[in-house]
Design a protein around this motif. Sequence first.
Motif, PDB file in Angstrom:
ATOM      1  N   GLN A  10       0.855  -1.189   0.000  1.00  0.00           N
ATOM      2  CA  GLN A  10       0.000   0.000   0.000  1.00  0.00           C
ATOM      3  C   GLN A  10       0.890   1.238   0.000  1.00  0.00           C
ATOM      4  OE1 GLN A  10      -3.176  -0.569  -0.513  1.00  0.00           O
ATOM      5  NE2 GLN A  10      -2.655  -2.735  -0.329  1.00  0.00           N
ATOM      6  N   ASN A  11       0.373   2.319  -0.561  1.00  0.00           N
ATOM      7  CA  ASN A  11       1.106   3.571  -0.583  1.00  0.00           C
ATOM      8  C   ASN A  11       0.993   4.271   0.759  1.00  0.00           C
ATOM      9  OD1 ASN A  11       1.994   3.517  -3.334  1.00  0.00           O
ATOM     10  ND2 ASN A  11      -0.150   3.776  -3.882  1.00  0.00           N
ATOM     11  N   CYS A  12       1.948   5.137   1.034  1.00  0.00           N
ATOM     12  CA  CYS A  12       1.932   5.890   2.289  1.00  0.00           C
ATOM     13  C   CYS A  12       2.522   7.269   2.052  1.00  0.00           C
ATOM     14  CB  CYS A  12       2.740   5.157   3.358  1.00  0.00           C
ATOM     15  SG  CYS A  12       2.907   6.090   4.901  1.00  0.00           S
ATOM     16  N   TRP A  13       1.818   8.268   2.587  1.00  0.00           N
ATOM     17  CA  TRP A  13       2.293   9.642   2.587  1.00  0.00           C
ATOM     18  C   TRP A  13       2.321  10.096   4.031  1.00  0.00           C
ATOM     19  CZ3 TRP A  13      -1.515   7.526  -0.408  1.00  0.00           C
ATOM     20  CH2 TRP A  13      -1.259   7.430  -1.779  1.00  0.00           C
ATOM     21  N   MET A  14       3.349  10.858   4.406  1.00  0.00           N
ATOM     22  CA  MET A  14       3.541  11.226   5.810  1.00  0.00           C
ATOM     23  C   MET A  14       3.854  12.714   5.948  1.00  0.00           C
ATOM     24  SD  MET A  14       6.028   8.069   7.016  1.00  0.00           S
ATOM     25  CE  MET A  14       7.177   8.192   5.634  1.00  0.00           C
ATOM     26  N   ALA A  15       3.363  13.291   7.019  1.00  0.00           N
ATOM     27  CA  ALA A  15       3.684  14.667   7.380  1.00  0.00           C
ATOM     28  C   ALA A  15       3.906  14.711   8.889  1.00  0.00           C
ATOM     29  CB  ALA A  15       2.540  15.596   6.987  1.00  0.00           C
ATOM     30  N   ALA A  16       4.666  15.687   9.340  1.00  0.00           N
ATOM     31  CA  ALA A  16       4.924  15.835  10.783  1.00  0.00           C
ATOM     32  C   ALA A  16       4.473  17.225  11.223  1.00  0.00           C
ATOM     33  CB  ALA A  16       6.407  15.621  11.091  1.00  0.00           C
TER      34      ALA A  16
ATOM     35  N   CYS B 133       6.575  13.699   3.207  1.00  0.00           N
ATOM     36  CA  CYS B 133       7.245  12.788   2.283  1.00  0.00           C
ATOM     37  C   CYS B 133       6.338  11.613   1.940  1.00  0.00           C
ATOM     38  CB  CYS B 133       8.577  12.306   2.851  1.00  0.00           C
ATOM     39  SG  CYS B 133       8.466  11.419   4.407  1.00  0.00           S
ATOM     40  N   ALA B 134       6.753  10.863   0.939  1.00  0.00           N
ATOM     41  CA  ALA B 134       6.010   9.687   0.504  1.00  0.00           C
ATOM     42  C   ALA B 134       6.938   8.489   0.534  1.00  0.00           C
ATOM     43  CB  ALA B 134       5.469   9.887  -0.913  1.00  0.00           C
ATOM     44  N   VAL B 135       6.382   7.337   0.866  1.00  0.00           N
ATOM     45  CA  VAL B 135       7.149   6.091   0.803  1.00  0.00           C
ATOM     46  C   VAL B 135       7.260   5.707  -0.666  1.00  0.00           C
ATOM     47  CG1 VAL B 135       7.129   3.647   1.420  1.00  0.00           C
ATOM     48  CG2 VAL B 135       6.464   5.364   3.107  1.00  0.00           C
TER      49      VAL B 135
END
Length: 193
Positions: free
Chosen positions: A88-94, A132-134
């Motif tokens: 599965q795709n993943c996008w992350m922010a902090a 960022c994105a995985v």
Amino acid sequence: MSVAALVPAHRFVVRLRQFPEPSFDDGTGQILRFLEAHPVDPATLDRYLFWDAQHYTRNLIDKTSLYELVAICWDVGQISSIHNHRDQNCWMAAPIGRLRVENFHVVEQDLRAGRCQLEQLNTVEMNASNPCAVDPADPVHRVLNPREFNQRAVSLHVYSRPFDSCVVYSPEQGTCGEIRLHFNTEYGKAAVR
């Protein structure tokens, strides 16, 4: 360069729910651009945040058939296992603090035998202005809140298609195996296990 205005968490969810299914497939970049243009106001996340001094926590904010939105709370020094996201795709922010993301390439993997070989690819810092994105081609990674950052952090993760297990890796031992995932809280309330 203009700074994007902070968005309340509930408005972020409303906007995320408007994306069509293809947006959650890899290669579109739409979700990453959305995270860049719509940083979540940290003050509006309070009801979803649960902290544990022993381990980072996974807190479900929203879930549909297309995605899960999860807030992960990281105390100083907490680190995830090296893991994947079950294709599965993943996008992350902090929105709170900053985190380090270490990415790995799987050279070899035999899940049945529990063996693997990884090589480290690169490291990225994730913070309020740098989501960022995985990488779907090399999705194995870990997230760290290093002691030298000396502050708590919260990361928001948008996972395409919900999943409840993943593969974890130990490059030092050359081993890998599947684990079940759980939430500490769901929609601001303690999760029932």
